[in-house]
Design a protein around this motif. Sequence first.
Motif, short mmCIF file in Angstrom:
data_model
loop_
_atom_site.label_atom_id
_atom_site.label_comp_id
_atom_site.label_asym_id
_atom_site.label_seq_id
_atom_site.Cartn_x
_atom_site.Cartn_y
_atom_site.Cartn_z
N LYS A 1 4.04 8.51 -12.16
CA LYS A 1 4.87 8.72 -13.44
C LYS A 1 5.95 9.91 -13.44
CE LYS A 1 3.56 6.63 -16.44
NZ LYS A 1 3.89 5.00 -17.60
N ASP A 2 6.63 10.79 -12.60
CA ASP A 2 7.24 11.59 -11.98
C ASP A 2 7.83 12.05 -11.13
OD1 ASP A 2 5.13 13.30 -10.81
OD2 ASP A 2 4.58 14.63 -12.85
N GLY A 3 6.73 10.98 -9.28
CA GLY A 3 6.87 10.97 -8.65
C GLY A 3 7.24 12.50 -7.52
N SER A 4 6.41 13.32 -8.12
CA SER A 4 6.77 14.78 -7.47
C SER A 4 5.95 14.81 -5.82
CB SER A 4 5.86 15.87 -8.73
OG SER A 4 4.40 15.46 -8.96
N MET A 5 4.61 13.60 -6.14
CA MET A 5 4.29 13.64 -4.65
C MET A 5 4.20 12.16 -4.19
SD MET A 5 0.09 13.42 -3.75
CE MET A 5 0.08 15.18 -3.92
N TRP B 1 -6.50 1.91 -2.90
CA TRP B 1 -5.14 1.66 -3.03
C TRP B 1 -4.80 1.96 -5.00
CZ3 TRP B 1 -2.11 4.06 0.58
CH2 TRP B 1 -1.15 3.77 0.80
N TYR B 2 -3.25 2.50 -5.19
CA TYR B 2 -3.00 1.79 -7.04
C TYR B 2 -2.25 0.83 -6.82
CZ TYR B 2 -3.29 3.06 -11.58
OH TYR B 2 -3.26 3.09 -12.69
N ALA B 3 -1.95 -0.13 -7.96
CA ALA B 3 -1.46 -0.76 -6.96
C ALA B 3 0.40 -0.20 -8.30
CB ALA B 3 -1.28 -1.94 -8.29
N GLY B 4 -0.01 0.90 -9.20
CA GLY B 4 0.89 1.29 -10.11
C GLY B 4 1.58 3.02 -9.42
N PHE B 5 1.43 3.04 -7.98
CA PHE B 5 2.79 4.31 -7.24
C PHE B 5 3.58 3.77 -7.65
CE2 PHE B 5 -1.44 4.85 -4.30
CZ PHE B 5 -2.34 5.75 -5.19
N LEU B 6 4.91 4.09 -7.65
CA LEU B 6 6.19 4.39 -8.22
C LEU B 6 6.30 3.44 -6.52
CD1 LEU B 6 7.66 7.35 -10.25
CD2 LEU B 6 7.13 5.37 -11.47
N GLU B 7 6.13 4.15 -5.64
CA GLU B 7 6.81 3.13 -4.39
C GLU B 7 6.08 2.19 -4.01
OE1 GLU B 7 7.94 6.82 -1.10
OE2 GLU B 7 6.15 7.84 -2.66
N MET B 8 5.43 1.53 -4.66
CA MET B 8 4.93 0.29 -4.48
C MET B 8 5.79 -0.71 -4.80
SD MET B 8 2.56 0.61 -2.07
CE MET B 8 1.94 -0.83 -2.08
N ALA B 9 6.94 -0.35 -6.06
CA ALA B 9 7.92 -1.24 -6.20
C ALA B 9 8.76 -1.81 -5.68
CB ALA B 9 8.37 -0.96 -7.86
N ASN C 1 8.66 -1.24 1.45
CA ASN C 1 6.96 -0.11 1.58
C ASN C 1 5.87 -0.07 2.00
OD1 ASN C 1 8.84 2.19 1.45
ND2 ASN C 1 9.22 1.87 -0.98
N TRP C 2 5.12 -1.64 1.47
CA TRP C 2 4.20 -2.17 2.15
C TRP C 2 3.44 -1.75 3.30
CZ3 TRP C 2 3.83 -7.17 -2.03
CH2 TRP C 2 4.21 -6.62 -2.93
N LYS C 3 4.26 -2.45 4.57
CA LYS C 3 3.95 -2.58 5.69
C LYS C 3 4.20 -1.74 5.72
CE LYS C 3 5.89 -4.62 9.77
NZ LYS C 3 6.99 -5.05 10.27
N ARG C 4 5.13 -0.66 6.06
CA ARG C 4 5.35 1.09 6.73
C ARG C 4 4.25 1.49 6.14
NH1 ARG C 4 7.54 5.73 3.92
NH2 ARG C 4 8.64 4.34 2.52
#
Length: 287
Positions: free
Chosen positions: A6-10, A29-37, A41-44
């Motif tokens: 939600k807030d991207g603080s981590m 893994w959780y699909a809802g991590f902001l950075e997974m959009a 980033n997936w490969k990294r």
Amino acid sequence: MQALCKDGSMTVSEWIELAVQLDIDGLEWYAGFLEMADESNWKRFRQQVESHGKVIPMMCCSPDFTHPDPAFRANEIAKQKRWIDMTYALGGSYCRVLSGQRRPELTIEEGVKLAAESIEACLPYAREHGITLIIENHYKDDFWEYPEFAQKMDVFCQLVDRIHDPNFGVNYDPSNTFLAGEEPLELLDRVVNRVVTMHASDRYLLSGTIEDLRREEGGAVGYAKRLSHGEIGKGLNDYDAIFTKLKTVGFDGWISIEDGVDGMAQLERSVAFLRRKMAEYWPAVPV
């Protein structure tokens, strides 16, 4: 969840570096991590996890297949297929599905039909990617208004019995059964031959009763405030009985740890508890 989704603080990389310090084999893994959009980033992230000798076996996501609008359900099916892509890119083998929200106007027959048809629509795509879809006896997604449609044992079993496919199985969570006012071992008896993965957790109520929880669970986003995860092995679950049943049917799948609400020290104790139990019940499995 708030910090990552939600807030991207981590950042996800920060979360990975915390997780790999534990005595674990992989990270769910959780699909809802902001950075997974951002698919770049997936490969990294996969490389970062694997650089520590860990893998990403399971994807946790929350499709809502019980919405009455066909267009809404079609969009949820498309999202589930993208989550299958995500699981495949991360090197995983298991991707969670749910039934959807228990909307007040929905009958059991309608909900089971909508959920089963939607899951079945995703199975060919999962099969193409070597992914098994796992349905959890869930309570409520963190960001849902209503509880899980198939929260109750009879409804969950009805839905599971509706779908027979080698790329479909059950992700068993004993704690969620308590939240339905039911008995975890009874549910396990009914689905044990369909269980392919497990969420290890323990739960307790901060105040009141299960009935209090059930009265307030609908109509508010997320979990009720009186509900709390607890340290694994110190809650209501009988892990000796659970693991005995799983061992009798040859279960050898992933056991994912749901804990850490009160910090890493608590999570480390939960990991240690599960390691001891795994060594006791599956001594041939390297730990």
